[in-house]
Design a protein around this motif. Structure first.
Motif, PDB file in Angstrom:
ATOM      1  N   CYS A  34     -55.890  85.131 -47.524  1.00 27.20           N
ATOM      2  CA  CYS A  34     -55.820  86.319 -48.384  1.00 27.20           C
ATOM      3  C   CYS A  34     -56.819  86.204 -49.536  1.00 27.20           C
ATOM      4  O   CYS A  34     -57.463  87.187 -49.910  1.00 27.20           O
ATOM      5  CB  CYS A  34     -54.406  86.526 -48.923  1.00 27.20           C
ATOM      6  SG  CYS A  34     -53.235  87.095 -47.672  1.00 27.20           S
ATOM      7  N   ALA A  39     -57.313  89.312 -46.111  1.00 31.70           N
ATOM      8  CA  ALA A  39     -56.433  89.625 -44.981  1.00 31.70           C
ATOM      9  C   ALA A  39     -56.000  88.320 -44.329  1.00 31.70           C
ATOM     10  O   ALA A  39     -56.649  87.282 -44.495  1.00 31.70           O
ATOM     11  CB  ALA A  39     -57.160  90.503 -43.956  1.00 31.70           C
ATOM     12  N   THR A  41     -54.667  87.257 -40.445  1.00 35.24           N
ATOM     13  CA  THR A  41     -54.355  87.676 -39.074  1.00 35.24           C
ATOM     14  C   THR A  41     -53.505  86.609 -38.400  1.00 35.24           C
ATOM     15  O   THR A  41     -53.930  85.473 -38.234  1.00 35.24           O
ATOM     16  CB  THR A  41     -55.638  87.944 -38.268  1.00 35.24           C
ATOM     17  OG1 THR A  41     -56.510  86.804 -38.326  1.00 35.24           O
ATOM     18  CG2 THR A  41     -56.383  89.154 -38.831  1.00 35.24           C
ATOM     19  N   LYS A  69     -51.052  92.068 -46.856  1.00 30.89           N
ATOM     20  CA  LYS A  69     -52.350  91.669 -46.289  1.00 30.89           C
ATOM     21  C   LYS A  69     -52.217  91.037 -44.909  1.00 30.89           C
ATOM     22  O   LYS A  69     -53.210  90.641 -44.304  1.00 30.89           O
ATOM     23  CB  LYS A  69     -53.070  90.713 -47.252  1.00 30.89           C
ATOM     24  CG  LYS A  69     -53.455  91.404 -48.561  1.00 30.89           C
ATOM     25  CD  LYS A  69     -54.188  90.470 -49.504  1.00 30.89           C
ATOM     26  CE  LYS A  69     -54.578  91.225 -50.787  1.00 30.89           C
ATOM     27  NZ  LYS A  69     -55.202  90.337 -51.793  1.00 30.89           N
ATOM     28  N   HIS A  71     -51.706  90.938 -40.935  1.00 27.79           N
ATOM     29  CA  HIS A  71     -51.908  91.724 -39.716  1.00 27.79           C
ATOM     30  C   HIS A  71     -51.304  90.910 -38.579  1.00 27.79           C
ATOM     31  O   HIS A  71     -51.703  89.759 -38.358  1.00 27.79           O
ATOM     32  CB  HIS A  71     -53.399  91.972 -39.469  1.00 27.79           C
ATOM     33  CG  HIS A  71     -54.037  92.840 -40.507  1.00 27.79           C
ATOM     34  ND1 HIS A  71     -54.274  94.180 -40.312  1.00 27.79           N
ATOM     35  CD2 HIS A  71     -54.465  92.559 -41.775  1.00 27.79           C
ATOM     36  CE1 HIS A  71     -54.825  94.689 -41.410  1.00 27.79           C
ATOM     37  NE2 HIS A  71     -54.952  93.724 -42.307  1.00 27.79           N
ATOM     38  N   ASN A 106     -49.988  97.608 -39.842  1.00 25.09           N
ATOM     39  CA  ASN A 106     -50.622  96.302 -39.631  1.00 25.09           C
ATOM     40  C   ASN A 106     -49.888  95.468 -38.581  1.00 25.09           C
ATOM     41  O   ASN A 106     -50.150  94.278 -38.431  1.00 25.09           O
ATOM     42  CB  ASN A 106     -50.656  95.508 -40.949  1.00 25.09           C
ATOM     43  CG  ASN A 106     -51.646  96.078 -41.949  1.00 25.09           C
ATOM     44  OD1 ASN A 106     -52.324  97.055 -41.665  1.00 25.09           O
ATOM     45  ND2 ASN A 106     -51.716  95.474 -43.126  1.00 25.09           N
ATOM     46  N   LEU A 130     -60.610  96.531 -34.326  1.00 25.29           N
ATOM     47  CA  LEU A 130     -60.308  95.771 -35.539  1.00 25.29           C
ATOM     48  C   LEU A 130     -61.437  94.816 -35.909  1.00 25.29           C
ATOM     49  O   LEU A 130     -61.613  94.474 -37.077  1.00 25.29           O
ATOM     50  CB  LEU A 130     -58.990  95.007 -35.371  1.00 25.29           C
ATOM     51  CG  LEU A 130     -57.752  95.901 -35.335  1.00 25.29           C
ATOM     52  CD1 LEU A 130     -56.540  95.125 -34.866  1.00 25.29           C
ATOM     53  CD2 LEU A 130     -57.484  96.522 -36.703  1.00 25.29           C
ATOM     54  N   SER A 133     -63.854  97.077 -37.722  1.00 24.51           N
ATOM     55  CA  SER A 133     -63.417  97.414 -39.078  1.00 24.51           C
ATOM     56  C   SER A 133     -63.229  96.165 -39.960  1.00 24.51           C
ATOM     57  O   SER A 133     -62.680  96.237 -41.065  1.00 24.51           O
ATOM     58  CB  SER A 133     -62.119  98.220 -39.030  1.00 24.51           C
ATOM     59  OG  SER A 133     -61.094  97.473 -38.405  1.00 24.51           O
ATOM     60  N   ASN A 134     -63.676  95.019 -39.449  1.00 23.79           N
ATOM     61  CA  ASN A 134     -63.684  93.755 -40.211  1.00 23.79           C
ATOM     62  C   ASN A 134     -62.303  93.199 -40.551  1.00 23.79           C
ATOM     63  O   ASN A 134     -62.177  92.359 -41.432  1.00 23.79           O
ATOM     64  CB  ASN A 134     -64.511  93.891 -41.500  1.00 23.79           C
ATOM     65  CG  ASN A 134     -65.986  94.074 -41.200  1.00 23.79           C
ATOM     66  OD1 ASN A 134     -66.515  93.460 -40.287  1.00 23.79           O
ATOM     67  ND2 ASN A 134     -66.640  94.946 -41.948  1.00 23.79           N
ATOM     68  N   VAL A 135     -61.280  93.671 -39.847  1.00 26.71           N
ATOM     69  CA  VAL A 135     -59.962  93.048 -40.003  1.00 26.71           C
ATOM     70  C   VAL A 135     -59.962  91.718 -39.252  1.00 26.71           C
ATOM     71  O   VAL A 135     -59.473  90.698 -39.733  1.00 26.71           O
ATOM     72  CB  VAL A 135     -58.844  93.972 -39.471  1.00 26.71           C
ATOM     73  CG1 VAL A 135     -57.510  93.236 -39.400  1.00 26.71           C
ATOM     74  CG2 VAL A 135     -58.725  95.213 -40.352  1.00 26.71           C
TER      75      VAL A 135
END
Length: 253
Positions: A34, A39, A41, A69, A71, A106, A130, A133-135
């Protein structure tokens, strides 16, 4: 970032001790990612793993983790409705997701209205969006998606995800997500991450409890005479692999 191929192994006297340590480990990685990328994941599994994460819904973690934050993804999923008792989504929702403030948008469950093949394709497509979108990051080494933390369980036969001993899917190296219609363990239809996706992970926690799993743990970590490499022994992330074992699971080491 953990060193490539670093393997840690911790054996706990009890499953309760394991759960305490696993929550701390997960929370520390959440904090790290984070801060670094805004984020986190996380990939969940089914089986007893969700129960082993139960300390995350208690203080201090329920209040200190930046849940907004997170996902959340699934390592594998049974092709059943989300409210079906065999659903890994339902297991995670009941035991974890319903108790913490993760944003519903998320949480990436499979489309349970589709066939196994179509659900796998759909899930991979969503992962690719994703990445755009840079996740999700892409591994520079493999070209596959690089999750921050994958939380894996294991079956007594040494299977991980829905990748079973001797099954052709163990060799799948093009797809990110694939499907199986002949799972040796019911229900037969599932979707699953492939080994290149599993092994592109920054961190993997392999969480194994109970005496039924001791033989497969020995195969992966000990000097087992069994020459067949079980799926669990093929787990080798780009970053760190941390084994969380209770005394029963480690009893043959």
């Amino acid at each position: 970032m953990a060193t490539k191929g670093e393997v840690k192994k911790e054996v706990f006297e009890s499953e309760e001790d394991l759960a305490v340590s696993l929550a701390k480990y997960t929370a520390q990685l959440s904090d790290k990612f984070c801060k670094e990328r805004g984020a986190f994941t996380v990939v969940l599994s089914g089986g007893s793993l969700i129960n082993s994460l139960r300390k995350l819904v208690e203080p201090p973690y329920i209040d200190s983790i930046e849940w907004s934050k997170w996902h959340v993804f699934w390592l594998d999923e049974r092709v059943v409705p989300k409210d079906h008792e065999d659903s890994n989504y339902k297991l995670a929702y009941d035991g974890l997701l319903s108790k913490v403030p993760i944003l519903p948008g998320n949480v990436y469950a499979i489309n349970d209205a589709l066939s196994a093949e179509a659900a796998a394709e759909d899930y991979e497509t969503r992962l690719r969006h994703l990445v755009k979108s840079n996740v999700l990051e892409i591994s520079a080494a493999s070209g596959f998606p690089k999750f921050d933390l994958q939380l894996l369980g294991m079956g007594p036969d040494g299977h991980v995800a829905s990748l079973f001993p001797g099954h052709p899917l163990l060799k799948e190296n093009k797809k990110w997500v694939t499907f199986i219609k002949d799972s040796p363990k019911p229900p037969p239809e599932r979707i699953t991450f492939t080994f290149p996706v599993i092994n592109s992970s920054a961190y993997i926690a392999l969480v194994v409890t109970g005496a039924a799993e001791a033989g497969a743990v020995q195969n992966a970590l000990g000097n087992s005479q069994n020459s067949e490499k079980l799926p669990v022994a093929m787990v080798s992330p780009e970053g760190e692999l941390a084994w969380f074992l209770d005394a029963a699971a480690a009893s043959k080491l």
